[in-house]
Each structure stands twice: as structure tokens, then as C-alpha cells.
Write a protein that holds these residues in place. Structure first.
Motif, PDB file in Angstrom:
ATOM      1  N   GLY A 111       0.801  -1.229   0.000  1.00 56.27           N
ATOM      2  CA  GLY A 111       0.000   0.000   0.000  1.00 56.27           C
ATOM      3  C   GLY A 111       0.829   1.272   0.000  1.00 56.27           C
ATOM      4  N   ALA A 112       2.164   1.130   0.099  1.00 53.59           N
ATOM      5  CA  ALA A 112       3.022   2.322   0.124  1.00 53.59           C
ATOM      6  C   ALA A 112       3.023   3.025  -1.233  1.00 53.59           C
ATOM      7  N   GLY A 113       2.797   2.221  -2.277  1.00 51.76           N
ATOM      8  CA  GLY A 113       2.765   2.805  -3.615  1.00 51.76           C
ATOM      9  C   GLY A 113       3.862   2.289  -4.531  1.00 51.76           C
ATOM     10  N   LYS A 114       4.335   1.062  -4.264  1.00 53.16           N
ATOM     11  CA  LYS A 114       5.418   0.492  -5.071  1.00 53.16           C
ATOM     12  C   LYS A 114       5.020   0.269  -6.531  1.00 53.16           C
ATOM     13  N   THR A 115       3.883  -0.391  -6.702  1.00 47.00           N
ATOM     14  CA  THR A 115       3.482  -0.723  -8.070  1.00 47.00           C
ATOM     15  C   THR A 115       3.222   0.552  -8.867  1.00 47.00           C
ATOM     16  N   THR A 116       2.547   1.499  -8.223  1.00 49.62           N
ATOM     17  CA  THR A 116       2.276   2.785  -8.877  1.00 49.62           C
ATOM     18  C   THR A 116       3.599   3.448  -9.249  1.00 49.62           C
ATOM     19  N   LEU A 117       4.553   3.439  -8.334  1.00 47.79           N
ATOM     20  CA  LEU A 117       5.845   4.073  -8.577  1.00 47.79           C
ATOM     21  C   LEU A 117       6.577   3.395  -9.731  1.00 47.79           C
ATOM     22  N   THR A 118       6.483   2.065  -9.783  1.00 42.52           N
ATOM     23  CA  THR A 118       7.157   1.332 -10.853  1.00 42.52           C
ATOM     24  C   THR A 118       6.687   1.857 -12.215  1.00 42.52           C
ATOM     25  N   GLY A 119       5.379   2.050 -12.345  1.00 41.33           N
ATOM     26  CA  GLY A 119       4.827   2.593 -13.584  1.00 41.33           C
ATOM     27  C   GLY A 119       5.300   4.024 -13.829  1.00 41.33           C
ATOM     28  N   LYS A 120       5.285   4.821 -12.768  1.00 46.47           N
ATOM     29  CA  LYS A 120       5.673   6.230 -12.905  1.00 46.47           C
ATOM     30  C   LYS A 120       7.136   6.381 -13.320  1.00 46.47           C
ATOM     31  N   LEU A 121       7.973   5.587 -12.677  1.00 45.64           N
ATOM     32  CA  LEU A 121       9.401   5.681 -12.967  1.00 45.64           C
ATOM     33  C   LEU A 121       9.668   5.220 -14.408  1.00 45.64           C
ATOM     34  N   ALA A 122       8.927   4.207 -14.833  1.00 41.89           N
ATOM     35  CA  ALA A 122       9.079   3.731 -16.211  1.00 41.89           C
ATOM     36  C   ALA A 122       8.730   4.855 -17.180  1.00 41.89           C
TER      37      ALA A 122
END
Ligand code: GDP
Length: 296
Positions: A111-122
Motif C-alpha cells: 500500500g506504500a505505492g510500489k506498483t504505482t511508482l514502478t509505472g511512474k518511474l518507467a
């Protein structure tokens, strides 16, 4: 907006001495006492506050604020510089492997936002003409794989998955190999989080770490959780060599404690700030800009 309370408090402290040609030693001490309270109220780590105030006081004395004709400006400038230092001083950039691909491992609680961040960083890397590959290593959270595939689909970045029946270590290894074969210069590995830190979670991410030897371990922490985010960061860093922290949910009503304490407590620089749910809401973290924003 994040830091609103702290910003207002600090502005109030300085407005009391602004416009005054002279201040006394007592005025400076009083202002420092209020800055200290404002930081504590913003949920900044107690020891961090103590050291911060000591440093500001030392500089304020050295610079002879009381003899200055613009004492408020001198103090604000000192506080600004110390806040910047507290958050890491200069901007910390993403690691880059000497020989591609650069492997980035995402770590953090659920829930910290890892998956979302992975997309954003990509998306960010893609905008800099890189060719990232996303690796779906969170096989436990239902829908995490799908979520990453959707994100990848949105921005046209490939997502490597082996489903949820293969071990994340294998997935990560094969993902990195695929990136090598296909010429992807960045590999972003999403991993599983838990609701809280547990031994199994740590062991798994350590195993992934030894299997792929990442150039960067980004610890994703929810800034809304304040000191808890700092505790989480410290626990992770004790067991895993975290190379950068990403603060998420800075668009929310966070008081600022995490942003202002995490570097000092863990020694890990903050590399990015996530400021919303949308894929382009990611910013490189600039300590100086953040300090100026806090001081208003
Ligand atoms: P994971 O379990 O660590 O992979 O977390 P997710 O990436 O699934 O994010 C958890 C929730 O937080 C989702 O609803 C995201 O949309 C949301 N989220 C992630 N980053 C941010 C952010 O910076 N701001 C806000 N407001 N929400 C965020």
C-alpha cells in the motif's frame, strides 16, 4: 496540501521578527523555541529536531544575527539552508549501471505505492529516451500483476510476468536476463509488500537482491504515516542496503515528519517524491526546493 501546518507555523515565527531592524539574543532564542515546537508538531523525529536546532543556533550566533539590520532574513536563510541539508543537501540522482541494464529493486510495505511508482518511474525513464522493462515480482497481492500490466500498457512499456506460481527470485532473474537479451537499459522489479515488516518478506527480498544484484534499491514509503515511515525505512535499511527513498502521497495532508527525518535517521537520500495517483505525478526530490516550499 503537504506541510501546510508546518509552513504556517514557521511563517508565523518569522513574521514576529520580520521588519524589525534589530533583535535581541532572547528574540532569537524564542524564535528557535517556536521552530522546535513547530517541527515536533510536524512529527519530525525528536533527535533530528534537537540536532537541527543546535545547528541553526550555532550558525545564528556565528553570523551575529543580533547585529544584523535584517535579522529575520538572516535567520530564515539559515533555517532554509539547514532544512535543505536535513533533507540531503543536493539532489540525489538515480544510479546507473556501468554496463546496462540498470537494475532497480522496489521495496516497501503493502500500500506504500510500489506498483504505482514502478509505472511512474518507467514513464519518466521513457521520456528520457530509455527503454525500461517492468518485472512483476509481487505474486501475493491479488491484482498486483494485472495492475503493473495495465500501467505498462498505458505507457507502452513491456511487462515481464511468469504469473503467480513461480518464485519471485526466478521471476526477477529471468526478467533481468530478458532485458539483457532485448536491449532494455533499465529493469524495474516490483516486489511484494506486507502490511508490516516480517521475516519472510525480508528474506524474500534479500534473496531477490542476491540473485539480481541491483544497482538501486528504492524504498517506497508512505509520507502520510510520518514517523512510522521513518521506522519502516530504518528497519528495511538495517537488513537491505537501501540506496534511495521514495516518498509517496506527498499530495496528501502529510505534516512533513517523514520528509524531514528520513535522511537524517537512515542516511538514505530521498530520490523521488510521488504527488498523486496519476502516472505523471512523480518528481525528482530537490531538498532546496522543498525547504523553500516549507518556508513559503
Ligand atoms: P503497493 O502495494 O506498494 O504496490 O501500492 P500501490 O502502488 O498499489 O498503491 C496503493 C494505493 O496508493 C493506490 O490506491 C495508489 O493509487 C495510491 N497511491 C500511490 N502513490 C500515491 C501518491 O503519491 N499519492 C496518492 N494520493 N495516492 C497514491
Amino acid at each position: 496540501m503537504a506541510f501546510e501546518g508546518l509552513s504556517t507555523r514557521l511563517q508565523n515565527v518569522f513574521s514576529k521578527i520580520k521588519g524589525r531592524g534589530k533583535v535581541t539574543e532572547d528574540d532569537v532564542n524564542e524564535a528557535m523555541r517556536e521552530v522546535r515546537l513547530a517541527l515536533l508538531e510536524a512529527d519530525v523525529n525528536f533527535k533530528v529536531v534537537k540536532d537541527f536546532i543546535a545547528k541553526v543556533k550555532e550558525r545564528a550566533t556565528g553570523q551575529e544575527v543580533v547585529k544584523s539590520f535584517t535579522p529575520a532574513m538572516v535567520i530564515i536563510d539559515i533555517v532554509n539552508k539547514e532544512l535543505t541539508e536535513l533533507m540531503g543537501g543536493t539532489q540525489a540522482t538515480l544510479a546507473k549501471a556501468n554496463k546496462p541494464p540498470t537494475v532497480i529493486l522496489m521495496a516497501g510495505l503493502q500500500g506504500a505505492g510500489k506498483t504505482t511508482l514502478t509505472g511512474k518511474l518507467a514513464k519518466l525513464l521513457q521520456s528520457q529516451n530509455h527503454k525500461p522493462l517492468l518485472v512483476a515480482g509481487d505474486i501475493y497481492r491479488p491484482a498486483a500483476i494485472k495492475q503493473l500490466e495495465v500501467l505498462g500498457g498505458q505507457i507502452g512499456v513491456p511487462v515481464f510476468t511468469l504469473g503467480d506460481q513461480v518464485s519471485p527470485v526466478q521471476i526477477a532473474k529471468q526478467g533481468v536476463q530478458l532485458a539483457r537479451d532485448q536491449g532494455n537499459d533499465y529493469v524495474l522489479i516490483d516486489t511484494a509488500g506486507r502490511l508490516q515488516i516480517d521475516a519472510e518478506l525480508m528474506q524474500e527480498i534479500k534473496d531477490i537482491h542476491s540473485a539480481v544484484n541491483p544497482d538501486e534499491v528504492l524504498l517506497v514509503v508512505d509520507a502520510m504515516t510520518g514517523q512510522e515511515a521513518v521506522n519502516v525505512a530504518q528497519s528495511f535499511h538495517e537488513q537491505l542496503a537501501v540506496t534511495g527513498v521514495v516518498l509517496t502521497k506527498l499530495d496528501g495532508d502529510t505534516r512533513g515528519g517523514a520528509a524531514l527525518s528520513v535522511k537524517a535517521v537512515t542516511g538514505c537520500p530521498i530520490k523521488f517524491a510521488s504527488t498523486g495517483e496519476k502516472i505523471d505525478q512523480l518528481e525528482a526530490f530537490h531538498p532546496d526546493r522543498m525547504a523553500s516550499r516549507i518556508l513559503g
